[in-house]
Design a protein around this motif. Structure first.
Motif, mmCIF file in Angstrom:
data_model
loop_
_atom_site.group_PDB
_atom_site.id
_atom_site.type_symbol
_atom_site.label_atom_id
_atom_site.label_comp_id
_atom_site.label_asym_id
_atom_site.label_seq_id
_atom_site.Cartn_x
_atom_site.Cartn_y
_atom_site.Cartn_z
ATOM 1 N N MET A 63 0.814 -1.223 0.000
ATOM 2 C CA MET A 63 0.000 0.000 0.000
ATOM 3 C C MET A 63 0.846 1.271 0.000
ATOM 4 S SD MET A 63 -3.070 -1.110 -0.164
ATOM 5 C CE MET A 63 -4.003 0.372 0.233
ATOM 6 N N ILE A 64 2.146 1.155 0.276
ATOM 7 C CA ILE A 64 3.016 2.333 0.268
ATOM 8 C C ILE A 64 3.237 2.763 -1.175
ATOM 9 C CG2 ILE A 64 5.295 3.237 0.860
ATOM 10 C CD1 ILE A 64 5.446 1.206 3.117
ATOM 11 N N PRO A 65 2.951 4.038 -1.501
ATOM 12 C CA PRO A 65 3.105 4.496 -2.893
ATOM 13 C C PRO A 65 4.542 4.317 -3.392
ATOM 14 C CG PRO A 65 1.891 6.106 -1.591
ATOM 15 C CD PRO A 65 2.416 5.081 -0.630
ATOM 16 N N GLY A 66 4.676 3.766 -4.579
ATOM 17 C CA GLY A 66 5.999 3.557 -5.151
ATOM 18 C C GLY A 66 6.737 4.861 -5.407
ATOM 19 N N ASP A 67 5.984 5.940 -5.683
ATOM 20 C CA ASP A 67 6.603 7.237 -5.939
ATOM 21 C C ASP A 67 7.362 7.743 -4.721
ATOM 22 O OD1 ASP A 67 5.463 7.096 -8.404
ATOM 23 O OD2 ASP A 67 3.791 8.459 -7.947
ATOM 24 N N VAL A 68 6.802 7.481 -3.535
ATOM 25 C CA VAL A 68 7.450 7.921 -2.295
ATOM 26 C C VAL A 68 8.776 7.200 -2.107
ATOM 27 C CG1 VAL A 68 7.239 8.023 0.218
ATOM 28 C CG2 VAL A 68 5.243 8.497 -1.211
ATOM 29 N N LEU A 69 8.764 5.893 -2.291
ATOM 30 C CA LEU A 69 9.988 5.108 -2.126
ATOM 31 C C LEU A 69 11.034 5.492 -3.177
ATOM 32 C CD1 LEU A 69 8.405 1.591 -1.427
ATOM 33 C CD2 LEU A 69 9.315 3.208 0.244
ATOM 34 N N GLU A 70 10.562 5.758 -4.387
ATOM 35 C CA GLU A 70 11.491 6.158 -5.442
ATOM 36 C C GLU A 70 12.125 7.503 -5.129
ATOM 37 O OE1 GLU A 70 13.642 5.410 -8.757
ATOM 38 O OE2 GLU A 70 12.135 4.071 -7.863
ATOM 39 N N ALA A 71 11.328 8.427 -4.584
ATOM 40 C CA ALA A 71 11.853 9.745 -4.231
ATOM 41 C C ALA A 71 12.901 9.643 -3.126
ATOM 42 C CB ALA A 71 10.703 10.651 -3.794
ATOM 43 N N VAL A 72 12.666 8.761 -2.176
ATOM 44 C CA VAL A 72 13.617 8.570 -1.079
ATOM 45 C C VAL A 72 14.945 8.034 -1.612
ATOM 46 C CG1 VAL A 72 14.089 7.221 0.998
ATOM 47 C CG2 VAL A 72 11.844 8.243 0.675
ATOM 48 N N LYS A 73 14.881 7.104 -2.540
ATOM 49 C CA LYS A 73 16.107 6.541 -3.115
ATOM 50 C C LYS A 73 16.869 7.596 -3.927
ATOM 51 C CE LYS A 73 14.288 1.832 -3.315
ATOM 52 N NZ LYS A 73 13.803 0.724 -4.199
ATOM 53 N N ILE A 74 16.132 8.444 -4.644
ATOM 54 C CA ILE A 74 16.773 9.502 -5.426
ATOM 55 C C ILE A 74 17.487 10.491 -4.507
ATOM 56 C CG2 ILE A 74 16.319 11.495 -6.923
ATOM 57 C CD1 ILE A 74 14.062 9.818 -8.182
ATOM 58 N N ASP A 75 16.898 10.728 -3.324
ATOM 59 C CA ASP A 75 17.510 11.637 -2.347
ATOM 60 C C ASP A 75 18.730 11.034 -1.672
ATOM 61 O OD1 ASP A 75 15.711 13.610 -2.881
ATOM 62 O OD2 ASP A 75 14.336 13.077 -1.250
ATOM 63 N N GLY A 76 19.021 9.766 -1.945
ATOM 64 C CA GLY A 76 20.230 9.140 -1.425
ATOM 65 C C GLY A 76 20.081 8.476 -0.075
ATOM 66 N N ALA A 77 18.859 8.186 0.335
ATOM 67 C CA ALA A 77 18.652 7.532 1.631
ATOM 68 C C ALA A 77 19.096 6.079 1.556
ATOM 69 C CB ALA A 77 17.183 7.605 2.031
ATOM 70 N N SER A 78 19.707 5.609 2.627
ATOM 71 C CA SER A 78 20.113 4.209 2.701
ATOM 72 C C SER A 78 18.896 3.335 2.982
ATOM 73 C CB SER A 78 21.154 4.024 3.810
ATOM 74 O OG SER A 78 20.574 4.290 5.075
ATOM 75 N N ALA A 79 19.096 2.017 2.906
ATOM 76 C CA ALA A 79 17.991 1.084 3.162
ATOM 77 C C ALA A 79 17.469 1.219 4.588
ATOM 78 C CB ALA A 79 18.443 -0.345 2.894
ATOM 79 N N VAL A 80 18.384 1.411 5.541
ATOM 80 C CA VAL A 80 17.987 1.573 6.948
ATOM 81 C C VAL A 80 17.201 2.862 7.131
ATOM 82 C CG1 VAL A 80 18.835 1.873 9.307
ATOM 83 C CG2 VAL A 80 19.947 0.214 7.780
ATOM 84 N N GLN A 81 17.649 3.946 6.515
ATOM 85 C CA GLN A 81 16.939 5.224 6.614
ATOM 86 C C GLN A 81 15.564 5.141 5.966
ATOM 87 O OE1 GLN A 81 20.000 7.616 4.744
ATOM 88 N NE2 GLN A 81 20.569 8.556 6.701
ATOM 89 N N ILE A 104 13.682 2.475 5.763
ATOM 90 C CA ILE A 104 12.799 1.732 6.666
ATOM 91 C C ILE A 104 12.409 2.589 7.870
ATOM 92 C CG2 ILE A 104 12.683 -0.240 8.241
ATOM 93 C CD1 ILE A 104 14.560 -1.709 6.266
ATOM 94 N N ARG A 105 13.380 3.294 8.441
ATOM 95 C CA ARG A 105 13.135 4.048 9.675
ATOM 96 C C ARG A 105 12.253 5.269 9.460
ATOM 97 N NH1 ARG A 105 17.823 6.642 13.655
ATOM 98 N NH2 ARG A 105 16.373 7.615 15.143
ATOM 99 N N TYR A 106 12.506 6.014 8.392
ATOM 100 C CA TYR A 106 11.845 7.303 8.220
ATOM 101 C C TYR A 106 10.664 7.286 7.254
ATOM 102 C CZ TYR A 106 15.959 9.092 10.642
ATOM 103 O OH TYR A 106 16.946 9.322 11.574
ATOM 104 N N VAL A 107 10.549 6.215 6.466
ATOM 105 C CA VAL A 107 9.452 6.159 5.502
ATOM 106 C C VAL A 107 8.554 4.940 5.742
ATOM 107 C CG1 VAL A 107 8.832 6.026 3.055
ATOM 108 C CG2 VAL A 107 10.805 7.380 3.768
ATOM 109 N N THR A 108 9.152 3.743 5.700
ATOM 110 C CA THR A 108 8.345 2.523 5.768
ATOM 111 C C THR A 108 7.608 2.398 7.092
ATOM 112 O OG1 THR A 108 9.937 1.416 4.312
ATOM 113 C CG2 THR A 108 8.396 0.025 5.532
ATOM 114 N N ILE A 109 8.323 2.494 8.212
ATOM 115 C CA ILE A 109 7.679 2.321 9.517
ATOM 116 C C ILE A 109 6.613 3.391 9.778
ATOM 117 C CG2 ILE A 109 8.070 2.378 12.017
ATOM 118 C CD1 ILE A 109 10.676 0.874 11.548
ATOM 119 N N PRO A 110 6.900 4.699 9.555
ATOM 120 C CA PRO A 110 5.832 5.697 9.757
ATOM 121 C C PRO A 110 4.590 5.450 8.904
ATOM 122 C CG PRO A 110 7.951 6.787 9.644
ATOM 123 C CD PRO A 110 8.196 5.355 9.258
ATOM 124 N N MET A 111 4.781 4.994 7.666
ATOM 125 C CA MET A 111 3.635 4.758 6.784
ATOM 126 C C MET A 111 2.953 3.423 7.064
ATOM 127 S SD MET A 111 4.848 6.374 3.128
ATOM 128 C CE MET A 111 3.158 6.584 2.586
#
Length: 290
Positions: free
Chosen positions: A181-199, A201-208
């Motif tokens: 259910m997590i929008p793919g656009d959000v995850l893609e934007a996080v990766k473009i911003d250079g967030a690591s896998a741990v970041q 999960i911590r700042y996007v996946t768990i809150p959502m």
């Protein structure tokens, strides 16, 4: 038009569900609370005795033993299920080799009847006929052989592991559905911003995933306080009631001993305890969200 107003339409839709819920949930709870205030053997008429069953309950050492066992199972199952099911779901949410087979394999214990689960684990953990102790015997590790079930110490821990094994796949499936259910656009934007896998999960996946996590947590809490068949099949509450949980001890007093009033007081306390833990968890998580 008056009868087709929104409120009346909603009430009409909710009424059948509310009726069924009241008959099969609310009414049995009310009956159990009533019998908990009586002395009743299942024959004749119940005699009201006030809070005597509850006074007896808190003075009963076997109640405290079953309470301790239940809390051990709850803490272990809650920690293991909530964390490992989430991380396994994260792993299975990626396109890996044999991921569909892995999902089916992990989910398979959830479709097995609890009584069969108990039988399976008896053949694994029984100190006399169990595979585990036999393997330890064959490899010369006799010192590691234990009374995994049916003993005074390890039974609740073993039951927690069995419950974890049975429920893991079901909860992993819920988490995977939440991850989808997590929008793919959000995850893609996080990766473009250079967030690591741990970041990520911590700042996007768990809150959502907070709603899904809360749902899984409540399912674990309510599920642990209903564990019955596994205990009955593996230990039967023995030896001398030392591996009883609140549910099995309530069953034992109600049906084996014929003390319906006392058994219902145990059931009522179990119900209230699960409500309290659920309310505390939901309150704490709601405050964090705010």
């Amino acid at each position: 038009m008056y009868w087709l107003s929104k409120n009346r339409y909603k009430a009409g839709l909710l009424l059948p569900t509310l009726l069924i819920y009241s008959i099969f949930i609310i009414l049995p709870i009310a009956i159990a609370i009533y019998y908990s205030l009586t002395k009743y053997s299942g024959i004749g008429s119940p005699r009201f005795n006030g809070m005597k069953n509850y006074i007896r309950l808190f003075q009963d050492p076997l109640f405290w033993t079953s309470f301790k066992n239940t809390m051990i199972i709850f803490i272990l199952a809650f920690v293991l299920l909530l964390t490992l099911s989430f991380f396994i779901a994260l792993l299975l949410n990626h396109k890996l080799k044999a991921v569909d087979f892995s999902k089916a394999l992990i989910f398979s214990p959830a479709i097995i009847a609890p009584i069969i689960v108990g039988i399976i684990w008896v053949y694994i953990l029984d100190p006399n006929i169990g595979i585990l102790n036999n393997i330890l015997d064959v490899i010369g590790a006799d010192a590691l052989k234990q009374k995994w079930i049916g003993g005074k110490l390890l039974s609740p821990y073993s039951i927690a592991i069995i419950y974890f094994w049975q429920q893991l796949g079901y909860l992993v499936t819920i988490f995977i559905a939440g991850l989808k259910m997590i929008p793919g656009d959000v995850l893609e934007a996080v990766k473009i911003d250079g967030a690591s896998a741990v970041q990520e999960i911590r700042y996007v996946t768990i809150p959502m995933m907070r709603t899904t996590i809360s749902t899984v947590a409540v399912l674990i809490i309510t599920g642990v306080f209903k564990v019955f068949e596994i205990v009955q099949q593996t230990t039967g509450g023995g030896p001398n009631h030392l591996s009883e949980t609140l549910v099995t001890y309530s069953y034992s007093q109600t049906f084996a001993s014929g003390d319906y009033g006392y058994g219902m007081s145990l059931a009522t306390v179990t119900f209230i305890l699960s409500l309290i833990i659920t309310a505390v968890y939901t309150t704490l998580t709601r405050e964090k969200e705010e």
